[in-house]
Design a protein around this motif. Structure first.
Motif, short mmCIF file in Angstrom:
data_model
loop_
_atom_site.label_atom_id
_atom_site.label_comp_id
_atom_site.label_asym_id
_atom_site.label_seq_id
_atom_site.Cartn_x
_atom_site.Cartn_y
_atom_site.Cartn_z
N VAL A 15 0.81 -1.22 0.00
CA VAL A 15 0.00 0.00 0.00
C VAL A 15 0.85 1.27 0.00
CG1 VAL A 15 -1.95 -1.14 1.13
CG2 VAL A 15 -0.34 0.18 2.50
N GLY A 18 0.73 3.40 -3.21
CA GLY A 18 -0.57 4.05 -3.35
C GLY A 18 -0.71 5.25 -2.42
N ILE A 19 -0.20 5.13 -1.21
CA ILE A 19 -0.22 6.26 -0.27
C ILE A 19 0.67 7.39 -0.79
CG2 ILE A 19 0.49 7.01 2.05
CD1 ILE A 19 -0.38 4.22 3.06
N LYS A 22 -1.20 9.07 -3.62
CA LYS A 22 -2.40 9.76 -3.12
C LYS A 22 -2.06 11.10 -2.48
CE LYS A 22 -6.50 8.87 -0.36
NZ LYS A 22 -7.25 7.81 0.34
N ALA A 30 5.88 7.98 2.72
CA ALA A 30 4.66 7.18 2.86
C ALA A 30 4.87 6.05 3.87
CB ALA A 30 4.25 6.61 1.51
N LEU A 34 2.81 5.57 7.30
CA LEU A 34 2.16 4.32 7.66
C LEU A 34 2.64 3.84 9.03
CD1 LEU A 34 0.13 2.23 6.73
CD2 LEU A 34 1.97 1.06 5.51
N SER A 72 -5.94 -0.40 3.34
CA SER A 72 -5.49 -0.09 1.97
C SER A 72 -5.24 1.41 1.93
CB SER A 72 -6.56 -0.48 0.95
OG SER A 72 -7.66 0.40 1.04
N GLU A 73 -4.78 1.91 0.79
CA GLU A 73 -4.57 3.36 0.71
C GLU A 73 -5.89 4.12 0.85
OE1 GLU A 73 -4.54 1.85 -3.57
OE2 GLU A 73 -3.45 1.30 -1.77
#
Length: 92
Positions: A15, A18-19, A22, A30, A34, A72-73
């Motif tokens: 993920v 994707g983060i 985003k 990222a 997280l 998930s993201e």
């Protein structure tokens, strides 16, 4: 029961890109985001976070791990990013 924050991060490596996309940050940032999100979620569940480990009652830690597994993201929105990102530095 104890679980390593690093182990949880490894479990969620998929993920991180994707983060990063985003929130328009690097993958390293990222990953830091997280990590902070994992630690803050553990604290919100009144679990102990110390020296890179989350510990507490077996059932509570198990439920926490299951929750992180589902992330998930899409789990994170702009408000999450602002709160976690600005209150705690996610810079490289």
């Amino acid at each position: 029961m104890k679980v390593s924050v690093s182990d949880l991060l490894r479990m969620k490596q998929n993920v991180i890109p994707g983060i990063a996309r985003k929130f328009r940050i690097s993958e390293r940032q990222a990953e830091n985001f997280l990590r902070i999100a994992i630690e803050e979620e553990a604290r919100s569940r009144r679990l102990n976070v110390s020296r890179g480990e989350v510990s507490g009652d077996d059932d509570a830690v198990s439920d926490f791990v299951k929750e992180v597994e589902r992330w998930s993201e899409r789990e994170f929105d702009e408000e999450d990013f602002e709160i976690l990102g600005y209150c705690r530095s996610i810079n490289e």
